[in-house]
Design an enzyme around this catalytic site. Structure first.
Site, PDB file in Angstrom:
ATOM      1  N   ARG A 158     -58.123   0.541  16.728  1.00  0.00           N
ATOM      2  CA  ARG A 158     -57.379   0.105  17.919  1.00  0.00           C
ATOM      3  C   ARG A 158     -57.322   1.226  18.941  1.00  0.00           C
ATOM      4  O   ARG A 158     -57.372   0.980  20.154  1.00  0.00           O
ATOM      5  CB  ARG A 158     -55.959  -0.297  17.509  1.00  0.00           C
ATOM      6  CG  ARG A 158     -55.007  -0.607  18.651  1.00  0.00           C
ATOM      7  CD  ARG A 158     -55.350  -1.863  19.392  1.00  0.00           C
ATOM      8  NE  ARG A 158     -55.473  -3.019  18.511  1.00  0.00           N
ATOM      9  CZ  ARG A 158     -55.738  -4.251  18.923  1.00  0.00           C
ATOM     10  NH1 ARG A 158     -55.939  -4.498  20.217  1.00  0.00           N
ATOM     11  NH2 ARG A 158     -55.838  -5.249  18.066  1.00  0.00           N
TER      12      ARG A 158
ATOM     13  N   HIS B 107     -52.031  -4.086  13.561  1.00  0.00           N
ATOM     14  CA  HIS B 107     -52.542  -3.992  14.927  1.00  0.00           C
ATOM     15  C   HIS B 107     -53.298  -2.679  15.124  1.00  0.00           C
ATOM     16  O   HIS B 107     -54.345  -2.645  15.783  1.00  0.00           O
ATOM     17  CB  HIS B 107     -51.380  -4.091  15.923  1.00  0.00           C
ATOM     18  CG  HIS B 107     -51.792  -4.212  17.348  1.00  0.00           C
ATOM     19  ND1 HIS B 107     -51.752  -3.149  18.233  1.00  0.00           N
ATOM     20  CD2 HIS B 107     -52.244  -5.269  18.066  1.00  0.00           C
ATOM     21  CE1 HIS B 107     -52.149  -3.550  19.419  1.00  0.00           C
ATOM     22  NE2 HIS B 107     -52.462  -4.830  19.356  1.00  0.00           N
ATOM     23  N   CYS B 108     -52.798  -1.614  14.543  1.00  0.00           N
ATOM     24  CA  CYS B 108     -53.400  -0.289  14.730  1.00  0.00           C
ATOM     25  C   CYS B 108     -54.805  -0.183  14.153  1.00  0.00           C
ATOM     26  O   CYS B 108     -55.604   0.635  14.619  1.00  0.00           O
ATOM     27  CB  CYS B 108     -52.528   0.783  14.084  1.00  0.00           C
ATOM     28  SG  CYS B 108     -50.898   0.992  14.798  1.00  0.00           S
ATOM     29  N   VAL B 109     -55.107  -0.972  13.121  1.00  0.00           N
ATOM     30  CA  VAL B 109     -56.389  -0.812  12.433  1.00  0.00           C
ATOM     31  C   VAL B 109     -57.416  -1.850  12.866  1.00  0.00           C
ATOM     32  O   VAL B 109     -58.493  -1.945  12.272  1.00  0.00           O
ATOM     33  CB  VAL B 109     -56.203  -0.846  10.899  1.00  0.00           C
ATOM     34  CG1 VAL B 109     -55.225   0.236  10.470  1.00  0.00           C
ATOM     35  CG2 VAL B 109     -55.768  -2.219  10.404  1.00  0.00           C
TER      36      VAL B 109
END
Length: 334
Positions: free
Chosen positions: A83, A323-325
């Site tokens: 992300r 969401h971050c990955v």
């Protein structure tokens, strides 16, 4: 023609992820981190195609863990938070797709080396045959949320941090966001999470657009929570804001919070850090009683999507969530 970053609920061609590469940083939970990344990839692949980027020589391990429904592509990477290091996709009014290649500096130089991650955006765009739009600005994808209609929300805690773009003023950063992502209104919240010392307060830890004019906001109900007052200050800013269409924002609250222990460290699992897929929402869960209530809030906020929880305590320990990955690749309409 002006290119614009579409909303996360717009149609996707697929999802990009990156396979964990640094055992020295994950320590004793490295294997568990890989297992959780694989579980996230499998969950998303039920809704849309997933491509997992693995470091050279690591493709076999990624394929074995993720299964046949996930494509694996070997490319040089330093870390596994795509992300933030990957491209940010935009669409033109004719449906043509491009990718913005922002600079990446390891969240302010915290985790060297990050040279390969700084290059991966451009490398991926070339491999995908997508036009690259280069930006000199340091920006992580987790630092922004958009509605697809010209509105972007970010945090001062992150974007104004001196380790990101010390030579740019706030006005210059805002102008670059508008120019590259096609937004016309930038809403600056004062705070990210107080304990988010890795990303310096990414917005995907505090609020997320879930529909045009509608924002889901993390709002811990416990008065002793470290972010209790800060998130209420953020809400006050949102209440005073209008979006690019001149609308007052509808604000939905996500009051649940979950703390677990991972490798001896107290770790908060952020339910807000979810991925919106084609017809689905994949949400990090903690294996706590609060999971079901949080999933119900998200389901009510996005009623046209199937909500799926995936255990992500180790990903949270590493500094992020689902969401971050992940990074969505919007469908090209041209």
């Amino acid at each position: 023609m002006t290119m614009r970053m579409p909303a996360p609920w717009a149609d996707h061609e697929g999802c990009l992820m990156a396979w964990p590469t640094r055992p020295e940083m994950w320590g004793s939970v490295f294997a568990q981190a890989r297992a959780e990344y694989a579980a996230v990839a499998r969950a998303i692949s039920a809704f849309e195609p997933v491509t997992m980027i693995a470091a050279p020589g690591q493709g076999g391990a990624a394929r074995q863990a993720c299964g046949d429904d996930v494509d694996v592509l070997e490319l040089p990477i330093d870390d596994s938070w795509l992300r933030d290091s990957g491209p940010v996709f935009v669409l033109g009014p004719d449906g043509r797709r491009a990718g913005v290649d922002f600079r990446f500096n390891g969240w302010g130089g915290k985790f060297p080396p990050f040279d390969a991650d700084d290059r991966i955006s451009g490398v991926l765009l070339e491999r995908l045959g997508v036009t690259a739009i280069h930006s000199p600005m340091v920006l992580e994808g987790g630092a922004i949320t958009v509605d697809g209609e010209g509105t972007l929300i970010t945090t001062e805690q992150c974007l104004l941090h001196p380790t990101r773009n010390p030579l740019l003023t706030r006005a210059q950063m805002e102008a670059e966001l508008c120019a590259k992502l096609g937004v016309t209104t930038v809403i600056w919240l004062p705070y990210g999470r107080i304990e988010d010392t890795i990303t310096d307060g990414h917005v995907d830890g505090v609020c997320m657009f879930v529909a045009p004019g509608t924002v889901l906001v993390r709002m811990p109900s416990d008065p002793d929570h470290p972010d209790h007052d800060r998130m209420r200050a953020n809400r006050a800013h949102l209440e005073a804001a209008v979006d690019a269409r001149g609308r007052k924002l509808q604000i939905l609250e996500l009051p649940q919070s979950a703390f677990v222990e991972v490798d001896g460290h107290r770790t908060e699992v952020g339910y807000l850090n979810f991925y919106v897929a084609n017809g689905g929402v994949v949400v990090p869960i903690a294996g706590c009683p609060s999971d079901e209530d949080a999933l119900a809030v998200i389901a009510a906020a996005m009623p046209d999507h199937k909500v799926v929880g995936v255990p992500a305590t180790t990903i949270a320990y590493g500094g992020g969530g689902v969401h971050c990955v992940t990074q969505q690749v919007p469908e090209e309409k041209a």
